[in-house]
Scaffold this motif. Structure first.
Motif, PDB file in Angstrom:
ATOM      1  N   LEU A 133       9.198  -3.585   1.731  1.00  0.00           N
ATOM      2  CA  LEU A 133       8.704  -1.747   1.121  1.00  0.00           C
ATOM      3  C   LEU A 133       7.527  -1.843   1.738  1.00  0.00           C
ATOM      4  CD1 LEU A 133      10.198  -2.591  -1.964  1.00  0.00           C
ATOM      5  CD2 LEU A 133      11.287  -1.439  -0.356  1.00  0.00           C
ATOM      6  N   VAL A 134       7.762  -0.701   2.902  1.00  0.00           N
ATOM      7  CA  VAL A 134       6.084  -1.130   3.100  1.00  0.00           C
ATOM      8  C   VAL A 134       5.946   0.829   3.022  1.00  0.00           C
ATOM      9  CG1 VAL A 134       5.125  -0.920   5.717  1.00  0.00           C
ATOM     10  CG2 VAL A 134       7.221  -1.724   5.411  1.00  0.00           C
ATOM     11  N   SER A 135       4.636   0.564   1.956  1.00  0.00           N
ATOM     12  CA  SER A 135       3.810   2.014   1.953  1.00  0.00           C
ATOM     13  C   SER A 135       3.509   2.849   2.420  1.00  0.00           C
ATOM     14  CB  SER A 135       2.692   1.350   0.387  1.00  0.00           C
ATOM     15  OG  SER A 135       2.553   0.619   0.963  1.00  0.00           O
ATOM     16  N   LYS A 136       3.353   3.990   2.146  1.00  0.00           N
ATOM     17  CA  LYS A 136       2.685   4.273   2.712  1.00  0.00           C
ATOM     18  C   LYS A 136       0.902   4.047   4.141  1.00  0.00           C
ATOM     19  CE  LYS A 136       0.914   7.403  -0.493  1.00  0.00           C
ATOM     20  NZ  LYS A 136       1.190   9.424  -1.041  1.00  0.00           N
ATOM     21  N   ASP A 137       0.035   2.929   2.721  1.00  0.00           N
ATOM     22  CA  ASP A 137      -0.452   2.908   2.931  1.00  0.00           C
ATOM     23  C   ASP A 137      -0.401   1.308   3.805  1.00  0.00           C
ATOM     24  OD1 ASP A 137      -2.103   4.223   1.729  1.00  0.00           O
ATOM     25  OD2 ASP A 137      -2.186   3.160   0.142  1.00  0.00           O
ATOM     26  N   ALA A 138       0.826   0.961   4.522  1.00  0.00           N
ATOM     27  CA  ALA A 138       1.202  -0.148   5.272  1.00  0.00           C
ATOM     28  C   ALA A 138       1.170  -1.519   3.764  1.00  0.00           C
ATOM     29  CB  ALA A 138       0.281   0.007   5.944  1.00  0.00           C
ATOM     30  N   LYS A 139       1.050  -1.308   3.048  1.00  0.00           N
ATOM     31  CA  LYS A 139       1.501  -2.047   2.532  1.00  0.00           C
ATOM     32  C   LYS A 139       2.722  -2.798   1.941  1.00  0.00           C
ATOM     33  CE  LYS A 139      -3.094  -1.971  -0.844  1.00  0.00           C
ATOM     34  NZ  LYS A 139      -3.883  -1.612   0.327  1.00  0.00           N
ATOM     35  N   VAL A 140       2.989  -4.231   2.670  1.00  0.00           N
ATOM     36  CA  VAL A 140       3.997  -4.669   2.222  1.00  0.00           C
ATOM     37  C   VAL A 140       4.785  -5.794   1.317  1.00  0.00           C
ATOM     38  CG1 VAL A 140       6.253  -6.192   3.744  1.00  0.00           C
ATOM     39  CG2 VAL A 140       4.112  -5.041   5.276  1.00  0.00           C
TER      40      VAL A 140
ATOM     41  N   PHE B  92       3.185  -3.750   8.950  1.00  0.00           N
ATOM     42  CA  PHE B  92       3.795  -2.543  10.095  1.00  0.00           C
ATOM     43  C   PHE B  92       2.422  -1.387  10.107  1.00  0.00           C
ATOM     44  CE2 PHE B  92       7.140  -5.383   8.230  1.00  0.00           C
ATOM     45  CZ  PHE B  92       8.310  -4.921   8.624  1.00  0.00           C
ATOM     46  N   ASP B  93       3.093  -0.741  11.272  1.00  0.00           N
ATOM     47  CA  ASP B  93       2.726   0.825  10.981  1.00  0.00           C
ATOM     48  C   ASP B  93       3.192   0.894   9.510  1.00  0.00           C
ATOM     49  OD1 ASP B  93       0.367   0.293  12.223  1.00  0.00           O
ATOM     50  OD2 ASP B  93       1.917   0.646  14.327  1.00  0.00           O
ATOM     51  N   PRO B  94       2.662   2.379   8.941  1.00  0.00           N
ATOM     52  CA  PRO B  94       4.218   2.785   7.302  1.00  0.00           C
ATOM     53  C   PRO B  94       4.734   4.069   8.469  1.00  0.00           C
ATOM     54  CG  PRO B  94       1.399   3.928   7.625  1.00  0.00           C
ATOM     55  CD  PRO B  94       1.459   3.005   8.745  1.00  0.00           C
ATOM     56  N   GLN B  95       6.225   4.137   7.803  1.00  0.00           N
ATOM     57  CA  GLN B  95       6.342   5.122   8.502  1.00  0.00           C
ATOM     58  C   GLN B  95       6.037   6.487   8.562  1.00  0.00           C
ATOM     59  OE1 GLN B  95      10.212   4.922   6.144  1.00  0.00           O
ATOM     60  NE2 GLN B  95      10.898   6.960   7.238  1.00  0.00           N
TER      61      GLN B  95
ATOM     62  N   VAL C 165       4.616   7.729   5.322  1.00  0.00           N
ATOM     63  CA  VAL C 165       5.237   7.818   4.161  1.00  0.00           C
ATOM     64  C   VAL C 165       5.166   6.773   3.714  1.00  0.00           C
ATOM     65  CG1 VAL C 165       6.158  10.269   4.068  1.00  0.00           C
ATOM     66  CG2 VAL C 165       7.142   8.559   5.032  1.00  0.00           C
ATOM     67  N   ASP C 166       6.385   6.162   2.681  1.00  0.00           N
ATOM     68  CA  ASP C 166       6.555   5.347   1.970  1.00  0.00           C
ATOM     69  C   ASP C 166       8.147   4.881   2.373  1.00  0.00           C
ATOM     70  OD1 ASP C 166       5.116   4.601  -0.078  1.00  0.00           O
ATOM     71  OD2 ASP C 166       5.625   5.961  -1.493  1.00  0.00           O
TER      72      ASP C 166
END
Length: 131
Positions: free
Chosen positions: A75-82, A108-111, A118-119
């Motif tokens: 799960l990658v948040s819009k802030d790129a936290k995994v 990751f770079d976020p989606q 976005v998440d």
């Protein structure tokens, strides 16, 4: 609909055990390969990997014949936290631990949705195989 071109990335004898996973991109390493990792930034369907260190075979299993795998959702948040969630652990607990340790280091770079982060999430399958 032909699925065979994707299965061509599988290791010999690999197709029957998890051919549905081979519909996604596959990266192969001598002892580990990863399914489900988006490889094309131009066709972004999920978060884009920046750093993906591979898990190593733990010393306790070194030299043993292995054909084991694990599946995790990232799960990658819009802030790129995994956040890593194990969906199916490997039969060998040491391999699950090695896989988790490696996945927790991935960045990751976020989606993106247009120009907005976005998440997002992706499912990764790690196959540990020695001969």
């Amino acid at each position: 609909m032909a699925l065979w071109p994707a299965a061509a990335f599988a290791a010999a004898g690999d197709e029957a055990t998890h051919e549905s996973d081979h519909q996604e991109d596959v990266l192969e390493l001598p002892e580990v390969h990863v399914h489900g990792l988006s490889l094309n930034k131009d066709q972004q369907l999920g978060p884009v990997p920046k750093s993906t260190p591979w898990p190593a075979i733990p010393p306790s299993l070194d030299g043993k014949d292995l054909d084991d795998w694990m599946k995790a959702r990232m799960l990658v948040s819009k802030d790129a936290k995994v956040t890593v969630v194990i969906l199916e652990p490997a039969k060998h607990r040491e391999l699950t631990q090695a896989g988790m340790a490696a996945l927790k280091k991935w960045t990751f770079d976020p989606q993106m949705k247009g120009d907005d982060p976005v998440d997002g999430e992706l499912t990764v399958r790690i196959h540990f195989r020695t001969r």
